[in-house]
Design an enzyme around this catalytic site. Structure first.
Site, mmCIF file in Angstrom:
data_model
loop_
_atom_site.group_PDB
_atom_site.id
_atom_site.type_symbol
_atom_site.label_atom_id
_atom_site.label_comp_id
_atom_site.label_asym_id
_atom_site.label_seq_id
_atom_site.Cartn_x
_atom_site.Cartn_y
_atom_site.Cartn_z
ATOM 1 N N HIS A 130 0.831 -1.209 0.000
ATOM 2 C CA HIS A 130 0.000 0.000 0.000
ATOM 3 C C HIS A 130 0.869 1.263 0.000
ATOM 4 O O HIS A 130 0.678 2.158 -0.832
ATOM 5 C CB HIS A 130 -0.922 -0.021 1.230
ATOM 6 C CG HIS A 130 -1.808 1.165 1.354
ATOM 7 N ND1 HIS A 130 -3.102 1.177 0.892
ATOM 8 C CD2 HIS A 130 -1.599 2.388 1.902
ATOM 9 C CE1 HIS A 130 -3.651 2.355 1.150
ATOM 10 N NE2 HIS A 130 -2.751 3.112 1.764
ATOM 11 N N GLU A 131 1.817 1.338 0.930
ATOM 12 C CA GLU A 131 2.627 2.561 1.040
ATOM 13 C C GLU A 131 3.539 2.753 -0.167
ATOM 14 O O GLU A 131 3.698 3.872 -0.654
ATOM 15 C CB GLU A 131 3.412 2.583 2.352
ATOM 16 C CG GLU A 131 2.548 2.600 3.603
ATOM 17 C CD GLU A 131 1.478 3.689 3.647
ATOM 18 O OE1 GLU A 131 1.621 4.734 2.974
ATOM 19 O OE2 GLU A 131 0.471 3.506 4.359
ATOM 20 N N HIS A 134 1.635 4.319 -2.943
ATOM 21 C CA HIS A 134 1.545 5.782 -2.891
ATOM 22 C C HIS A 134 2.781 6.433 -3.507
ATOM 23 O O HIS A 134 2.676 7.425 -4.222
ATOM 24 C CB HIS A 134 1.382 6.265 -1.453
ATOM 25 C CG HIS A 134 0.016 6.066 -0.889
ATOM 26 N ND1 HIS A 134 -1.142 6.352 -1.578
ATOM 27 C CD2 HIS A 134 -0.377 5.620 0.337
ATOM 28 C CE1 HIS A 134 -2.195 6.090 -0.805
ATOM 29 N NE2 HIS A 134 -1.754 5.637 0.361
ATOM 30 N N HIS A 140 -5.658 6.653 -2.720
ATOM 31 C CA HIS A 140 -6.550 5.649 -2.151
ATOM 32 C C HIS A 140 -7.610 5.262 -3.174
ATOM 33 O O HIS A 140 -8.094 6.092 -3.937
ATOM 34 C CB HIS A 140 -7.205 6.156 -0.866
ATOM 35 C CG HIS A 140 -6.258 6.164 0.286
ATOM 36 N ND1 HIS A 140 -6.244 7.146 1.240
ATOM 37 C CD2 HIS A 140 -5.280 5.296 0.633
ATOM 38 C CE1 HIS A 140 -5.300 6.884 2.122
ATOM 39 N NE2 HIS A 140 -4.700 5.765 1.775
ATOM 40 N N CYS A 146 -9.171 -3.761 -3.066
ATOM 41 C CA CYS A 146 -7.868 -3.322 -3.577
ATOM 42 C C CYS A 146 -6.937 -2.975 -2.419
ATOM 43 O O CYS A 146 -7.356 -2.372 -1.425
ATOM 44 C CB CYS A 146 -8.045 -2.098 -4.480
ATOM 45 S SG CYS A 146 -6.491 -1.430 -5.134
ATOM 46 N N CYS A 168 -5.987 0.338 -10.611
ATOM 47 C CA CYS A 168 -4.718 0.789 -10.024
ATOM 48 C C CYS A 168 -3.521 0.210 -10.786
ATOM 49 O O CYS A 168 -2.525 0.901 -10.996
ATOM 50 C CB CYS A 168 -4.653 0.425 -8.543
ATOM 51 S SG CYS A 168 -5.763 1.429 -7.509
#
Length: 173
Positions: A130-131, A134, A140, A146, A168
């Site tokens: 997740h990080e 980014h 988000h 997801c 994504c």
């Protein structure tokens, strides 16, 4: 892409292994494990008994050798007015951080039949993916399955999958 994992403090080998595995699986990238670093000076907020997440991002960006760098710590992190964060990254930045501190609760509330160790490993992989997402420019995602879905509690972390949704994935190709 090369991602450098920057352990901060005494991080168990299983955490490094799971983080590396998640990144390789989802982003098909090269992953290295940096030498362990001490907790950044000035990161601790005695009034909150927590650590400023931004300080860990700066550390990862400064010492990491990857195109993307992620600090991993077991300290309890916060960001601005939030009570806590599992992780933090700047959109399209070089560094990010996750904390295992609040990912270690023993149960997923009956969501699965997995052991506490497997649940923790899943959470570590999801938060690292997740990080780093980014840092690749992903915001988000509204898709609750997801990995880029916002997860304010471990329940949401447990429900989402380890992978990016099709939308994504297309954004980072």
């Amino acid at each position: 892409m090369h991602v450098d994992i920057v352990p901060v403090g005494d991080l168990p080998a299983v955490v490094k292994r799971e983080a590396s595995s998640g990144l390789r699986s989802v982003y098909d990238c090269e992953v290295t494990i940096h030498d362990s670093q001490p907790v950044p000076d000035g990161a601790y907020d005695s009034g909150r008994d927590q650590y400023r997440a931004e300080e860990f991002i700066e550390l990862a960006s400064r010492v990491g050798n990857g195109e993307k760098n992620i600090a991993i710590t077991d300290t309890d992190l916060y960001y601005r007015r939030r009570n806590y964060v599992f992780g933090l990254a700047y959109l399209s930045g070089k560094g990010s951080v996750i904390s295992t501190h609040r990912l270690q609760t023993s149960s997923d509330g009956g969501f699965s039949e997995k052991s506490a160790g497997d649940i923790f490993a899943d959470r570590v992989r999801k938060e690292v993916v997740h990080e780093v997402g980014h840092t690749l420019g992903l915001e988000h995602c509204d898709n609750s399955r997801c990995v880029m879905n916002f997860s304010p509690t471990v329940r949401e972390v447990d429900v989402k999958e380890e992978n990016l949704c099709g939308s994504c994935q297309r954004q980072i190709l």
